[in-house]
Design an enzyme around this catalytic site. Structure first.
Site, PDB file in Angstrom:
ATOM      1  N   CYS A 111       0.835  -1.204   0.000  1.00  0.00           N
ATOM      2  CA  CYS A 111       0.000   0.000   0.000  1.00  0.00           C
ATOM      3  C   CYS A 111       0.871   1.254   0.000  1.00  0.00           C
ATOM      4  CB  CYS A 111      -0.917  -0.008   1.224  1.00  0.00           C
ATOM      5  SG  CYS A 111      -2.027   1.412   1.288  1.00  0.00           S
TER       6      CYS A 111
ATOM      7  N   LYS B  44       1.621  -9.648   0.467  1.00  0.00           N
ATOM      8  CA  LYS B  44       1.249  -8.940  -0.768  1.00  0.00           C
ATOM      9  C   LYS B  44       2.212  -7.770  -0.906  1.00  0.00           C
ATOM     10  CE  LYS B  44      -2.653  -6.959  -3.306  1.00  0.00           C
ATOM     11  NZ  LYS B  44      -2.097  -5.649  -3.707  1.00  0.00           N
TER      12      LYS B  44
ATOM     13  N   ASN C 185      -1.089  -9.519  -9.489  1.00  0.00           N
ATOM     14  CA  ASN C 185      -2.119  -8.519  -9.210  1.00  0.00           C
ATOM     15  C   ASN C 185      -1.761  -7.251  -9.972  1.00  0.00           C
ATOM     16  OD1 ASN C 185      -2.561  -6.170  -6.622  1.00  0.00           O
ATOM     17  ND2 ASN C 185      -4.277  -7.066  -7.710  1.00  0.00           N
ATOM     18  N   GLY C 186      -2.776  -6.460 -10.309  1.00  0.00           N
ATOM     19  CA  GLY C 186      -2.555  -5.165 -10.932  1.00  0.00           C
ATOM     20  C   GLY C 186      -3.061  -5.105 -12.361  1.00  0.00           C
TER      21      GLY C 186
END
Length: 329
Positions: free
Chosen positions: A97, A136, A208-209
């Site tokens: 994040c 993550k 991811n993304g």
């Protein structure tokens, strides 16, 4: 016992202010198989805050993973011990994040610069957790060279006991880009994530993304990746992403229709209203259910305008469905 590795073939990413318990219950009515993540919860909040509000979930949401944020091994271990009592299927550490509030607390993506500290954190969490601890992360931050830092990061953190990583295939620019811009502007580097799977074949690697469809997800799985994590598309177009997921990704039976999903939600909504909850707390997550269908605009408009009204109940759902039913007749 939940087969977490099977579920992790397709997961819905942790998203702040979005993937709360109501969102997860809704997504679970569409897909029985996909792995669902909570919003990120910080370790200090778990230790000192309202634990039921922060961690409580319905067993029907499972398989479900909790994402924790933090950088103090002892705090993360204590938060993990507390969370274990709620029955999560996985505990995930946020190392991706990019928000300012995350940087100021020295956790999230800034931890890409401190793999040794991440290793200490996950080792403490693993010692406290009855379920798998995962990470993550991003491919790097700021001026880091992802091709150099990502393999070193994976090597260091996996040596501490983590065997499953979800990798957001973008850098995070902690200086100069907002959190929103960090979701779109840094270029995607999917080949690097695929290379990490080849370099670390013993690790379970999800990408991811920027992934927007099951077609896209299936291509990554065919390329050798172990899992695919989808974020905003799963939220804004939930049926397109999750409606055929059980059949296409997991080899299970066909999923419910959009109208059947609404029917499945009714008892849950009724219980929430009886307990003093507000309709919009649930229906805000359902706005995209009929995306691309005739009548979808009326569905969104009626729910958006009426679900906030005092005393709003299931009759608002009926009103929002009416244009869809008329067009289908």
């Amino acid at each position: 016992m939940t087969d977490i590795l099977r579920a992790a073939r397709l997961s819905v990413a942790p998203m702040m202010d979005w993937t709360d318990r109501h969102c997860r219950h809704f997504h679970r009515q569409i897909s029985a198989e996909a792995l669902l993540y909570t919003e990120m919860v910080t370790a200090p909040a778990v230790i000192h805050g309202d634990r039921e509000r922060l961690l409580g979930f319905d067993a029907t949401e499972r398989p479900v993973a909790l994402q924790l944020g933090g950088s103090e091994p002892d705090e993360l271990a204590e938060a993990t011990r507390i969370a274990a009592g709620f029955g999560y299927d996985e505990i995930n550490l946020n190392v991706g994040c990019p928000s300012d509030r995350v940087q100021s607390g020295c956790f999230g993506a800034v931890l890409m610069e401190r793999p040794g500290l991440v290793a200490d954190c996950v080792a403490a969490m693993i010692a406290a957790s009855p379920v798998e601890v995962t990470v993550k992360c991003r491919i790097g931050v700021d001026e880091q060279v992802p091709e150099e830092v990502l393999p070193a990061f994976l090597e260091t953190v996996s040596a501490a006991g983590v065997s499953r990583f979800a990798i957001h295939a973008r850098k995070a620019w902690l200086k100069g880009l907002s959190p929103k811009e960090n979701r779109d502007i840094p270029p995607l580097n999917y080949p690097l994530v695929a290379e990490m799977k080849r370099a670390f074949p013993h690790l379970h690697v999800s990408v991811n993304g920027g992934i927007t469809s099951l077609d896209h997800a299936e291509a990554f799985l065919a390329d050798g990746l172990d899992g695919v994590m989808i974020g905003r598309s799963a939220y804004h177009e939930p049926y397109e992403v999750l409606g055929e997921a059980d059949a296409r990704i997991f080899g299970a039976g066909p999923g419910p229709s959009r109208h059947e999903v609404v029917e499945r939600m009714r008892p849950y909504i009724a219980r929430h209203l009886e307990a003093g909850g507000k309709l919009h707390q649930i229906t805000r997550h359902m706005l995209g259910l009929f995306h691309g269908q005739p009548g979808a605009r009326a569905w969104r408009r009626i729910l958006s305008e009426r679900a906030n009204a005092p005393g709003a109940g299931l009759d608002v759902i009926d009103a929002a469905l009416a244009p869809l039913n008329d067009l289908a007749a």
